[in-house]
Design a protein around this motif. Structure first.
Motif, short mmCIF file in Angstrom:
data_model
loop_
_atom_site.label_atom_id
_atom_site.label_comp_id
_atom_site.label_asym_id
_atom_site.label_seq_id
_atom_site.Cartn_x
_atom_site.Cartn_y
_atom_site.Cartn_z
N THR A 41 0.85 -1.19 0.00
CA THR A 41 0.00 0.00 0.00
C THR A 41 0.89 1.25 0.00
N GLU A 42 0.68 2.10 -1.01
CA GLU A 42 1.51 3.29 -1.15
C GLU A 42 1.34 4.22 0.05
N ASP A 43 0.08 4.60 0.31
CA ASP A 43 -0.22 5.54 1.39
C ASP A 43 -0.79 4.75 2.58
N LEU A 44 0.03 4.62 3.62
CA LEU A 44 -0.37 3.80 4.77
C LEU A 44 -1.65 4.30 5.43
N GLU A 45 -1.96 5.57 5.23
CA GLU A 45 -3.12 6.13 5.93
C GLU A 45 -4.33 6.34 5.01
N GLY A 46 -4.17 5.97 3.75
CA GLY A 46 -5.25 6.20 2.79
C GLY A 46 -6.24 5.04 2.74
N PRO A 47 -7.31 5.21 1.95
CA PRO A 47 -8.27 4.12 1.76
C PRO A 47 -7.63 3.02 0.90
N ILE A 48 -8.15 1.81 1.02
CA ILE A 48 -7.56 0.67 0.31
C ILE A 48 -8.29 0.42 -1.01
N GLU A 49 -7.54 0.43 -2.10
CA GLU A 49 -8.05 0.00 -3.40
C GLU A 49 -7.48 -1.38 -3.66
N LEU A 50 -8.34 -2.36 -3.83
CA LEU A 50 -7.83 -3.72 -3.99
C LEU A 50 -7.38 -4.00 -5.42
N SER A 51 -6.23 -3.45 -5.76
CA SER A 51 -5.61 -3.74 -7.06
C SER A 51 -5.15 -5.19 -7.07
N ASP A 52 -4.78 -5.69 -8.25
CA ASP A 52 -4.27 -7.06 -8.32
C ASP A 52 -3.01 -7.22 -7.47
N ALA A 53 -2.17 -6.18 -7.44
CA ALA A 53 -0.95 -6.26 -6.63
C ALA A 53 -1.31 -6.38 -5.15
N GLU A 54 -2.33 -5.65 -4.71
CA GLU A 54 -2.77 -5.74 -3.32
C GLU A 54 -3.31 -7.14 -3.02
N ILE A 55 -4.10 -7.67 -3.95
CA ILE A 55 -4.69 -8.99 -3.72
C ILE A 55 -3.60 -10.05 -3.65
N ARG A 56 -2.64 -9.96 -4.57
CA ARG A 56 -1.55 -10.95 -4.56
C ARG A 56 -0.78 -10.90 -3.23
N GLU A 57 -0.46 -9.69 -2.77
CA GLU A 57 0.27 -9.56 -1.51
C GLU A 57 -0.57 -10.10 -0.35
N ARG A 58 -1.83 -9.73 -0.31
CA ARG A 58 -2.67 -10.11 0.83
C ARG A 58 -3.03 -11.59 0.83
N MET A 59 -2.94 -12.24 -0.33
CA MET A 59 -3.24 -13.67 -0.41
C MET A 59 -1.97 -14.52 -0.43
N SER A 60 -0.82 -13.92 -0.14
CA SER A 60 0.44 -14.66 -0.32
C SER A 60 0.62 -15.78 0.69
N GLY A 61 -0.20 -15.81 1.73
CA GLY A 61 -0.11 -16.90 2.71
C GLY A 61 -0.85 -18.15 2.27
N ASN A 62 -1.41 -18.14 1.07
CA ASN A 62 -2.11 -19.32 0.55
C ASN A 62 -1.46 -19.80 -0.74
N LEU A 63 -0.84 -20.97 -0.66
CA LEU A 63 -0.20 -21.52 -1.85
C LEU A 63 -1.19 -22.37 -2.64
N CYS A 64 -0.98 -22.42 -3.95
CA CYS A 64 -1.77 -23.28 -4.83
C CYS A 64 -0.78 -24.00 -5.71
N ARG A 65 -0.59 -25.28 -5.46
CA ARG A 65 0.44 -26.00 -6.21
C ARG A 65 0.00 -26.31 -7.64
N CYS A 66 -1.29 -26.18 -7.94
CA CYS A 66 -1.72 -26.28 -9.33
C CYS A 66 -1.37 -25.00 -10.07
N GLY A 67 -1.12 -23.94 -9.33
CA GLY A 67 -0.75 -22.68 -9.98
C GLY A 67 -1.93 -21.93 -10.56
N ALA A 68 -3.07 -21.96 -9.88
CA ALA A 68 -4.26 -21.25 -10.37
C ALA A 68 -4.28 -19.78 -9.94
#
Lengths: 170, 342
Positions: free
Chosen positions: A127-154
């Motif tokens: 997140t660029e601005d730590l104090e701003g509202p959150i826009e769930l861009s693909d980059a944000e989703i990827r970072e926030r979901m990084s604790g879930n692996l998918c070995r099929c690679g979906a």
């Protein structure tokens, strides 16, 4: 020595006695027959065991069941009460966001917890601005979901599914 | 997993008393490291004292604009706290760059400090490890050392401390509040962890039975700060090298001068490494690339890399210089935000 444990799982109350070594994941699967939470690595590295505990996503494999005595646990099954699919279940289907499906219940629970965190404007490390509202861009989703692996690679379709769910729940 | 008894602590003094009496007991906080160690056989306590219900979950204002963070505040809650985001963006970023969303929801502030090394040999009970089993030998020396120390290691142990949060806390001059059998005391975070020396089994200066009850952050320093982490994956990986830095530049004169700088390094030592030699070079110097590289070189003069981590020396040097360039605006035209993450 066995200790008494009280859990509400997907709306159903349970009372049982457990050995202190029992993880929350093993209590769900082995003791209560709740198979929605999956055992992947059993070391907190893959996220397949992710459930919501009192509304927050956690790795159930790295928690002793007794720590969560009295808690309300929601698995992916519990997000679809009476067989009615949740938004995330629908978007995972619509976007073809899995192959074997083993990691999917954990992905769905993690996404549910993550969408709530974003709705509360909790930042992520990208997140660029730590104090701003959150826009769930693909980059944000990827970072926030990084604790879930998918070995099929979906991953590409998982990001699309979570993005669609975020869009629909706005 | 070896059998153990389980107790739920209801007050801090009682928890400390229980552990002090029982050398074979451990505190259980978020469990993200300890539960794994129980499974792996790295930890084999006979009694687990669960401190999750202790009333240590508040973040309170201190008199001087500082903050006191309860030891059982979850990492995710601390990172999202509006006061921490505003006053200590470096700490928010460090917390958010650690682990995953699920793990940060469980991991606590106290537990994060006391997490143990991720050295593969420490976690594998089939290999010798002086940290896990004193005097059994070090399997990392001559082995796989990509994630190991380049500063402050000993012939007994070359492990690194894995925390991101602790690196930011060391740079911020934070203090841990510890309750022990003899009462309460305060320890600067930068002095909490030890270098391995002859006793790598001791990660910190705490005694058995000591309980971290809170962290105290001094008032935010003037200047700009950030946390930068370099790792093998874009997310969800431990640091190869990380840098927490705050720099305050005096721009009132004809040439800008660095008034004050605080730097801590992660991923390169047995403890969060406060880079005092680099800070000394920076203080009073003109902020430019030459100064930044000289500061990095002063800190890395003592580096003793291993076969598998020689890359960390130039990587640390580059990371320090890059972060300082960004913070002082010498890499680009004037920037105004306090937090320079990109």
């Amino acid at each position: 020595m066995a200790h008494s444990l009280h859990l509400t799982v997907d709306g159903q109350e349970h009372k049982l006695a457990v050995d202190p070594r029992t993880t929350l994941l093993d209590a769900l699967r082995d003791r209560l027959g709740v198979m929605s939470a999956k055992k992947g690595c059993d070391h907190g590295q893959c996220g397949a065991c992710t459930v919501l505990v009192d509304g927050r996503r956690l790795n159930s494999c790295l928690a002793l069941a007794l720590t969560h005595d009295g808690s309300e646990v929601t698995t992916s099954d519990g997000l679809a009460p009476a067989g009615e699919l949740s938004t995330l279940h629908r978007t995972f289907l619509a976007q073809d966001a899995f192959q074997c499906g083993y990691c999917t219940p954990g992905q769905v629970c993690s996404a549910a917890g993550m969408l709530q965190e974003a709705a509360e404007d909790a930042p992520s490390v990208v997140t660029e601005d730590l104090e701003g509202p959150i826009e769930l861009s693909d980059a944000e989703i990827r970072e926030r979901m990084s604790g879930n692996l998918c070995r099929c690679g979906a991953y590409v379709n998982i990001v699309a599914a979570v993005s669609q769910a975020a869009e629909e729940s706005r | 997993m070896r059998p153990f008894d389980y107790e739920r602590a209801t007050d801090t003094a009682g928890a400390v008393a229980t552990l002090t009496e029982r050398p074979d007991a451990v505190f259980l906080a978020g469990g993200t490291n300890l539960v794994d160690h129980l499974k792996l056989g790295v930890a084999e306590p006979r009694l687990v004292v669960d401190i999750n219900r202790l009333d240590l979950t508040e973040i309170d204002e201190l008199d001087d604009e500082g903050l006191r963070i309860g030891a059982m505040v979850r990492n995710s809650d601390a990172a999202a706290d509006p006061r921490i985001r505003r006053r200590y963006p470096m700490l928010s970023r460090a917390l958010l760059s650690g682990a995953s969303g699920q793990l940060r929801n469980a991991a606590t502030m106290g537990g994060n400090l006391l997490q143990r090394t991720r050295c593969v040999y420490f976690q594998d009970t089939s290999t010798p490890c002086n940290k896990r089993e004193p005097d059994s030998g070090c399997s990392a020396i001559g082995g796989y050392t990509r994630y190991h120390a380049i500063l402050g290691a000993s012939p007994e142990c070359v492990a690194t401390h894995p925390s991101d949060m602790a690196v930011a806390l060391a740079a911020l001059d934070a203090t841990v509040v510890v309750l022990g059998a003899a009462g309460e005391r305060r320890i600067p975070v930068a002095e909490l962890h030890r270098l391995p020396g002859d006793h790598p089994e001791q990660d910190t200066v705490l005694d058995h039975g000591d309980l971290i009850t809170a962290l105290e952050l001094p008032p935010p320093r003037p200047g700009r700060s950030t946390y930068r982490k370099i790792r093998d994956r874009a997310s969800y990986a431990f640091a190869l090298v990380s840098v927490a830095a705050t720099v305050d530049v005096d721009t009132s004169g004809p040439t800008p001068v660095i008034r004050e700088a605080a730097i801590a390094l992660g991923g390169i030592a047995h403890k969060p490494w406060r880079a005092r030699a680099a800070e000394a070079v920076l203080r009073g110097a003109e902020p430019n690339e030459e100064t930044f590289l000289a500061a990095a070189d002063a800190e890395l003069e003592a580096a003793e890399p291993l076969e598998g981590n020689r890359f960390k020396v130039p990587m640390t040097r580059g990371a320090i210089a890059t972060v300082l360039s960004e913070l002082t605006g010498t890499d680009e035209p004037e920037t105004t935000t306090e937090d320079t993450h990109e």
